[in-house]
Design a protein around this motif. Structure first.
Motif, PDB file in Angstrom:
ATOM      1  N   ASN A   1       0.978  -1.327  -0.117  1.00  0.00           N
ATOM      2  CA  ASN A   1      -0.007  -0.051   0.060  1.00  0.00           C
ATOM      3  C   ASN A   1       0.875   1.319   0.152  1.00  0.00           C
ATOM      4  O   ASN A   1       2.150   1.105   0.416  1.00  0.00           O
ATOM      5  CB  ASN A   1      -0.846   0.008   1.268  1.00  0.00           C
ATOM      6  CG  ASN A   1      -1.823  -1.135   1.152  1.00  0.00           C
ATOM      7  OD1 ASN A   1      -1.715  -2.142   1.559  1.00  0.00           O
ATOM      8  ND2 ASN A   1      -3.211  -0.720   0.672  1.00  0.00           N
ATOM      9  N   GLN A   2       0.335   2.276  -0.404  1.00  0.00           N
ATOM     10  CA  GLN A   2       1.034   3.640  -0.426  1.00  0.00           C
ATOM     11  C   GLN A   2       0.285   4.760   0.019  1.00  0.00           C
ATOM     12  O   GLN A   2      -1.044   4.891   0.056  1.00  0.00           O
ATOM     13  CB  GLN A   2       1.657   3.867  -1.785  1.00  0.00           C
ATOM     14  CG  GLN A   2       0.912   4.221  -3.063  1.00  0.00           C
ATOM     15  CD  GLN A   2       1.545   4.585  -4.143  1.00  0.00           C
ATOM     16  OE1 GLN A   2       2.749   4.404  -4.335  1.00  0.00           O
ATOM     17  NE2 GLN A   2       0.784   4.713  -5.339  1.00  0.00           N
ATOM     18  N   ILE A   3       0.756   5.751   0.707  1.00  0.00           N
ATOM     19  CA  ILE A   3       0.323   6.959   1.072  1.00  0.00           C
ATOM     20  C   ILE A   3       0.858   8.158   0.403  1.00  0.00           C
ATOM     21  O   ILE A   3       2.064   8.305   0.412  1.00  0.00           O
ATOM     22  CB  ILE A   3       0.544   7.165   2.669  1.00  0.00           C
ATOM     23  CG1 ILE A   3       0.131   5.962   3.440  1.00  0.00           C
ATOM     24  CG2 ILE A   3      -0.373   8.253   2.937  1.00  0.00           C
ATOM     25  CD1 ILE A   3       0.179   5.998   4.755  1.00  0.00           C
ATOM     26  N   ARG A   4       0.056   8.903  -0.166  1.00  0.00           N
ATOM     27  CA  ARG A   4       0.453   9.750  -0.912  1.00  0.00           C
ATOM     28  C   ARG A   4       0.018  11.457  -0.376  1.00  0.00           C
ATOM     29  O   ARG A   4      -1.368  11.508  -0.143  1.00  0.00           O
ATOM     30  CB  ARG A   4       0.023  10.068  -2.707  1.00  0.00           C
ATOM     31  CG  ARG A   4       1.029   8.861  -3.305  1.00  0.00           C
ATOM     32  CD  ARG A   4       0.138   8.925  -4.602  1.00  0.00           C
ATOM     33  NE  ARG A   4      -0.735   7.715  -4.988  1.00  0.00           N
ATOM     34  CZ  ARG A   4      -1.204   7.577  -6.066  1.00  0.00           C
ATOM     35  NH1 ARG A   4      -1.311   8.197  -7.107  1.00  0.00           N
ATOM     36  NH2 ARG A   4      -1.994   6.504  -6.338  1.00  0.00           N
ATOM     37  N   PHE A   5       0.709  12.289  -0.139  1.00  0.00           N
ATOM     38  CA  PHE A   5       0.124  13.651   0.228  1.00  0.00           C
ATOM     39  C   PHE A   5       0.180  14.580  -0.682  1.00  0.00           C
ATOM     40  O   PHE A   5       0.997  14.679  -1.833  1.00  0.00           O
ATOM     41  CB  PHE A   5       1.256  14.129   1.449  1.00  0.00           C
ATOM     42  CG  PHE A   5       1.324  13.470   2.416  1.00  0.00           C
ATOM     43  CD1 PHE A   5       0.061  12.832   2.998  1.00  0.00           C
ATOM     44  CD2 PHE A   5       2.422  12.873   3.061  1.00  0.00           C
ATOM     45  CE1 PHE A   5       0.172  11.746   4.208  1.00  0.00           C
ATOM     46  CE2 PHE A   5       2.678  12.004   4.079  1.00  0.00           C
ATOM     47  CZ  PHE A   5       1.412  11.335   4.642  1.00  0.00           C
ATOM     48  N   TYR A   6      -0.835  15.520  -0.669  1.00  0.00           N
ATOM     49  CA  TYR A   6      -1.001  16.441  -1.660  1.00  0.00           C
ATOM     50  C   TYR A   6      -0.895  18.150  -1.100  1.00  0.00           C
ATOM     51  O   TYR A   6      -1.640  18.182  -0.036  1.00  0.00           O
ATOM     52  CB  TYR A   6      -2.267  16.357  -2.519  1.00  0.00           C
ATOM     53  CG  TYR A   6      -2.186  15.049  -3.311  1.00  0.00           C
ATOM     54  CD1 TYR A   6      -1.436  15.025  -4.805  1.00  0.00           C
ATOM     55  CD2 TYR A   6      -2.513  13.919  -2.856  1.00  0.00           C
ATOM     56  CE1 TYR A   6      -1.440  13.682  -5.353  1.00  0.00           C
ATOM     57  CE2 TYR A   6      -2.241  12.493  -3.443  1.00  0.00           C
ATOM     58  CZ  TYR A   6      -1.858  12.538  -4.514  1.00  0.00           C
ATOM     59  OH  TYR A   6      -1.668  11.497  -5.356  1.00  0.00           O
ATOM     60  N   ASP A   7      -0.575  19.119  -1.645  1.00  0.00           N
ATOM     61  CA  ASP A   7      -0.750  20.238  -1.296  1.00  0.00           C
ATOM     62  C   ASP A   7      -2.104  21.089  -1.541  1.00  0.00           C
ATOM     63  O   ASP A   7      -2.625  20.453  -2.241  1.00  0.00           O
ATOM     64  CB  ASP A   7       0.514  21.079  -1.603  1.00  0.00           C
ATOM     65  CG  ASP A   7       0.699  21.694  -3.227  1.00  0.00           C
ATOM     66  OD1 ASP A   7      -0.307  21.527  -3.874  1.00  0.00           O
ATOM     67  OD2 ASP A   7       1.667  22.062  -3.462  1.00  0.00           O
ATOM     68  N   SER A   8      -2.096  22.369  -1.444  1.00  0.00           N
ATOM     69  CA  SER A   8      -3.199  23.041  -1.575  1.00  0.00           C
ATOM     70  C   SER A   8      -3.816  23.219  -2.892  1.00  0.00           C
ATOM     71  O   SER A   8      -4.735  23.534  -3.217  1.00  0.00           O
ATOM     72  CB  SER A   8      -3.099  24.397  -0.829  1.00  0.00           C
ATOM     73  OG  SER A   8      -2.246  25.177  -1.106  1.00  0.00           O
ATOM     74  N   SER A   9      -2.576  23.079  -3.830  1.00  0.00           N
ATOM     75  CA  SER A   9      -3.066  23.131  -5.092  1.00  0.00           C
ATOM     76  C   SER A   9      -3.251  21.742  -5.833  1.00  0.00           C
ATOM     77  O   SER A   9      -3.303  21.498  -7.198  1.00  0.00           O
ATOM     78  CB  SER A   9      -2.063  23.988  -6.100  1.00  0.00           C
ATOM     79  OG  SER A   9      -0.723  23.316  -5.984  1.00  0.00           O
ATOM     80  N   GLY A  10      -3.227  20.853  -5.040  1.00  0.00           N
ATOM     81  CA  GLY A  10      -3.425  19.422  -5.547  1.00  0.00           C
ATOM     82  C   GLY A  10      -2.117  18.563  -6.020  1.00  0.00           C
ATOM     83  O   GLY A  10      -2.203  17.617  -7.058  1.00  0.00           O
ATOM     84  N   ILE A  11      -1.221  19.381  -5.813  1.00  0.00           N
ATOM     85  CA  ILE A  11       0.151  18.879  -6.213  1.00  0.00           C
ATOM     86  C   ILE A  11       1.065  17.983  -5.303  1.00  0.00           C
ATOM     87  O   ILE A  11       0.954  18.251  -4.113  1.00  0.00           O
ATOM     88  CB  ILE A  11       1.019  19.939  -6.775  1.00  0.00           C
ATOM     89  CG1 ILE A  11       0.559  20.761  -7.954  1.00  0.00           C
ATOM     90  CG2 ILE A  11       2.468  19.394  -7.184  1.00  0.00           C
ATOM     91  CD1 ILE A  11       1.705  21.913  -8.113  1.00  0.00           C
ATOM     92  N   GLU A  12       1.310  16.795  -5.592  1.00  0.00           N
ATOM     93  CA  GLU A  12       1.721  15.559  -4.722  1.00  0.00           C
ATOM     94  C   GLU A  12       3.179  16.257  -4.116  1.00  0.00           C
ATOM     95  O   GLU A  12       3.765  17.002  -4.703  1.00  0.00           O
ATOM     96  CB  GLU A  12       2.156  14.581  -5.470  1.00  0.00           C
ATOM     97  CG  GLU A  12       2.604  13.357  -4.542  1.00  0.00           C
ATOM     98  CD  GLU A  12       2.657  12.147  -5.173  1.00  0.00           C
ATOM     99  OE1 GLU A  12       2.076  11.685  -6.208  1.00  0.00           O
ATOM    100  OE2 GLU A  12       2.806  10.926  -4.484  1.00  0.00           O
ATOM    101  N   PHE A  13       3.362  15.998  -2.884  1.00  0.00           N
ATOM    102  CA  PHE A  13       4.527  16.548  -2.020  1.00  0.00           C
ATOM    103  C   PHE A  13       5.731  15.926  -2.795  1.00  0.00           C
ATOM    104  O   PHE A  13       5.695  15.005  -3.138  1.00  0.00           O
ATOM    105  CB  PHE A  13       4.299  16.035  -0.462  1.00  0.00           C
ATOM    106  CG  PHE A  13       3.577  16.757   0.497  1.00  0.00           C
ATOM    107  CD1 PHE A  13       2.654  17.566  -0.263  1.00  0.00           C
ATOM    108  CD2 PHE A  13       3.971  16.588   1.697  1.00  0.00           C
ATOM    109  CE1 PHE A  13       1.755  18.161   1.081  1.00  0.00           C
ATOM    110  CE2 PHE A  13       3.044  17.083   2.673  1.00  0.00           C
ATOM    111  CZ  PHE A  13       2.010  18.225   2.335  1.00  0.00           C
TER     112      PHE A  13
END
Lengths: 466, 385
Positions: free
Chosen positions: A110-122
């Protein structure tokens, strides 16, 4: 395995990835949630979503607990394609997002992805910042009355379904004879949105694998069998287009009406030539990956006036470059396409609509539109092997490179196969044949001689795993 | 048409989020492409044919007034047929500012604009829209890509009439508003801070104690069924709210994304290169750059694309500046690398320094030789050894 206290142990290629419930446990997910919340600060608001599968559901719930404990409010999207999550972050003005999905390794990772306020991945720097809170156990726990709230946003898929068609010329769909599309949703949550959106545009849809598959199967989608089935259904139904969504919905394979799977390069050239916004906005650059074929640059020159910028293929890199450079279009050889007038991220649903919009405008079959595109100087080889070896080839290659730590070799998952990048030589793609029991190798070296070396190296790899 | 128009520029912004760049000047004085932001607002209005502009200053008001009156002296104003007034008033909000200068507004309609945004909103089309709709107030709007919760959000009907204001709403409010209307909008619509008003609106403002347009005046107009419209277009608009967006605004101006708004100086042919006073710098450089005047460069230095060099700077030998903004009166040593960073007025950077990745150096700071700064913010007047 001992408890993970440093995410660097499970960060692979810029993402948190590990075997679900064995290494990436609910306990760890809760800690990651709290670290993510501490990074955002207690005034943050995050949108959370997941792919199907109980593993993702379990991890997401645990993560939400940790995130709420840091005082962050949550908009809970439940199951949704990652692009709907990215859309929601922007649409509702949230400060971040997190997405839980499976990795197509066949090992239940499994993986966890984070996104910033503009929807761009960390990027890795931001991921490191989250990790520091976890590693040093510097978690900000909210006081009991300040624990974050959780709000369900069940109609987000409806908002998305209504909004996305506004970004294409809907009159083209209404005025043209009805198009037929085969849509393989790979048992992913893309099935919640894509068939419905296409139907709303009067497109006739044959949807396959378009439901939540709760069978306890380790089989990942899309796979060789499902891809071949989709190709056959496109041909048999005389569809104008076939779409095979990746499970998270961010990208897809596209099949023309003859059953040919389009390459990344063909799709890039297709958009550059036929999309009216891209083709007429030459003052803004096109962004692609460093490992993209040089034919794209040559084609850009041939069309005249395009600036092509290249960046590395890492989470969020093309998105950031598009924003910084104010790019008009982007594409990664992992089959991701970026249309900034929609958003700075790849969405398999929107890319499908853009292809159909062009088909409706041009009124010419897809195969004919791409027929005249130039081909790069490749070396090519086909290696006969069993169907079973073809099916497992992609994963075996990934494992070989990862476990044996092959120096100077990188890889990209191109859905149907793998692209191996050899430092100072070039790249070679390794894909199963759609027509025979064979693996097909295509190389683009820095020169013709290096292309041959690449084919030889790839063949060596193939022989060692089959 | 434009004879019946005048404009008020609200130039009271403190710019605290831009600190330390605004440690010694106010936000409207911050230069973008060597041109103070207040001048962008003035150019924007005069290019639309407006002949009378009233500027309301507040923080560091005397300093800003002096700057405006120096740039826009009587000779220049006479040449271009423009009237610029900077009255001495003390206002407590956007609506209060307009109230305090209302006696100077003598046209049928007027525009209220801000001095801390960079935009190429098609203002003439905006004014025509206002007149065509016979609106009492029209608000400029656009679809915003992120952090809509930071701005005033709006819902419109199919005729562009405003049906609801959400002042800095929560994400939940935006979600609910999308369900009750505007579900087909791919992005939220926000107020971009430029307004057209009929002169009549001044009666209301003068007879009320409203201080703020967004929080008080527009909700009142909506509630009392005034004819209130939203002008939504896709135009360049950047809220220069933090050092990162400040850097972007400079790059975008060099790329001409704000056209017809351009950096100060004479453009060199069709290139994206501007020289102040047409003074060619003695340094090699790329396209997408602009230079002030009276600068001195050492041997083998190079100014790479998307860079802005102010005036009266001394830059040593073998120094490379890339994607960065250097303000006036800076002294930069030899073998220095500056990448994607901002150096404010009067800084001294020693030899062999590396400054990169969104580093922001406040005014009059001193960076000793051999220092590397990576994504760091240095306060004004400080010394880094």
């Amino acid at each position: 395995m001992s408890e993970i206290t440093n995410l660097k142990d499970i960060i692979n290629r810029g993402r948190i990835q590990a075997i679900g419930n064995e290494i990436l446990t609910p306990e760890l997910a809760a800690k990651i949630g709290a670290a993510f919340g501490t990074y955002l600060g207690s005034k943050g608001i995050a949108v959370i979503a997941r792919e199907y599968s109980n593993n993702n559901r379990m991890l997401k719930r645990a993560f939400i607990g940790g995130l709420m404990s840091s005082g962050v409010d949550i908009l809970n999207l439940h199951s949704a394609p990652v692009s709907v999550l990215q859309f929601s972050i922007r649409r509702f003005g949230a400060s971040a997002g997190a997405y839980f999905s499976s990795v197509s390794t066949g090992k239940m990772q499994n993986q966890i992805r984070f996104y910033d306020s503009s929807g761009i991945e960390f990027d890795i720097k931001k991921l490191d910042s989250v990790n520091e809170y976890l590693r040093q156990n510097k978690i900000n726990r909210a006081k009991p009355l300040d624990v974050g709230a959780i709000t369900d946003i069940p109609h987000t898929q409806d908002i998305y379904r209504k909004a996305i068609p506004q970004l294409v010329d809907q009159n083209l769909f209404k005025n043209k004879k009805q198009m037929h599309v085969v849509c393989d949703c790979s048992y992913g949550p893309g099935s919640i949105v894509l068939p419905g959106i296409l139907t709303s545009l009067k497109v006739d849809v044959i949807a396959i694998n378009a439901y939540e598959n709760d069978q306890k199967s380790a089989e990942m989608y899309p796979n060789l069998r499902s891809i071949k089935s989709a190709v056959n259904i496109v041909k048999a139904s005389q569809a104008d287009l076939g779409v095979i969504l990746d499970t998270d919905g961010s990208r897809a394979l596209y099949i023309d009406e003859t059953g040919k799977i389009l390459t990344f390069e063909e799709l890039m050239m297709f958009f550059m030539k036929y999309d009216p916004i891209i083709s007429s906005t030459k003052e803004q650059p096109i962004i692609t990956t460093k490992t993209a074929s040089k034919i794209i640059g040559e084609f850009a020159q041939e069309l005249g006036g395009f600036t092509l910028l290249k960046t590395r293929n890492f989470p969020g890199e093309i998105s950031r470059e598009l924003r910084e450079q104010r790019g008009i279009f982007g594409g990664a050889d992992t089959m991701k396409f970026y249309f900034p007038n929609y958003g700075p991220f790849s969405d398999g649903v929107y890319t499908t609509l853009k292809i159909l919009e062009i088909l409706a405008r041009e009124k010419i079959p897809l195969s004919a539109l791409i027929r005249s595109f130039p081909r790069t100087i490749h070396s090519y080889k086909s290696i006969s092997t069993s169907y079973e070896n073809m099916s497992t080839c992609k994963e075996s290659l990934r494992e070989l490179i990862q476990t044996q730590g092959k120096a100077n070799i990188d890889y990209q998952d191109i859905i149907i196969g793998m692209k191996l990048i050899f430092k100072d030589l070039g790249w070679v793609s390794i894909c199963p044949s759609m027509h025979a029991n064979a693996v097909e190798l295509e190389a683009e070296g820095l020169n013709a001689e290096k292309s041959e070396i690449l084919i030889a190296k790839a063949e060596e790899f193939i022989q060692s795993i089959i | 048409m434009t004879k019946s128009w005048s404009a008020v520029i609200l130039a009271g912004g403190l710019g605290s989020r831009l600190n330390p760049l605004t440690a010694k000047i106010c936000k409207p004085m911050v230069p973008v492409g060597n041109k103070p932001m207040v001048d962008y607002a003035i150019d924007h209005l005069r290019y639309a044919g407006i002949k009378k502009i009233i500027i309301v200053v507040k923080h560091l008001g005397d300093k800003l007034r002096n700057l405006i009156q120096t740039t826009w002296d009587s000779k220049r104003l006479a040449e271009i047929g423009l009237e610029v007034l900077v009255p001495h008033v003390d206002s407590k909000g956007t609506a209060d500012a307009v109230r305090k200068v209302s006696h100077l507004i003598d046209t049928d309609n007027f525009v209220v604009s801000m001095a801390d945004i960079v935009t190429n909103l098609p203002i003439r089309e905006f004014m025509e829209f206002h007149e065509k709709k016979n609106a009492q107030a029209t608000v400029s709007m656009k679809r915003i890509e992120e952090m809509a919760t930071k701005y005033g959000n709006t819902l419109l009907d199919s005729e562009s009439r405003i049906i609801r204001f959400l002042e800095k709403p929560s994400s939940e409010e935006i979600y609910l508003s999308a369900l009750t209307g505007g579900a087909s909008d791919p992005l939220p619509i926000i107020n971009t801070g430029i307004y057209c008003f009929k002169h009549d609106i001044l009666k209301l403002i003068n007879s009320s104690d409203f201080m703020d347009f967004g929080k008080e005046v527009f909700p009142y107009l909506l509630e009392h069924r005034y004819s209130l419209y939203g002008f939504v277009r896709n135009y360049y608009w950047l809220d220069v709210g933090n050092p990162t967006t400040y850097l972007w605004s400079n790059w975008d101006v060099l790329r001409l994304y704000g056209y017809p708004i351009t950096p100060y100086g004479t453009r060199q042919g069709n290139e994206h290169i501007w020289y102040l006073n047409n003074e060619k710098p003695t340094v090699s450089h790329d396209n997408f750059v602009c230079f002030g005047s009276d600068n001195h460069f050492g041997d083998n230095s190079y100014i790479h694309e998307l860079s802005v060099i102010g005036s009266h700077c001394q830059i040593g030998s073998n120094t490379h500046i890339s994607r960065s903004v250097i303000w006036d009166n800076c002294k930069i040593g030899n073998n220095v690398q500056i990448e994607q960073s901002v150096i404010a007025d009067g800084c001294t950077i020693g030899d062999n320094c590396v400054i990169r990745s969104n580093s922001i150096i406040g005014p009059n700071a001193t960076i000793s030789s051999g220092i590397t700064l990576d994504a760091q913010t240095i306060k004004e007047d400080s010394t880094i050894h």
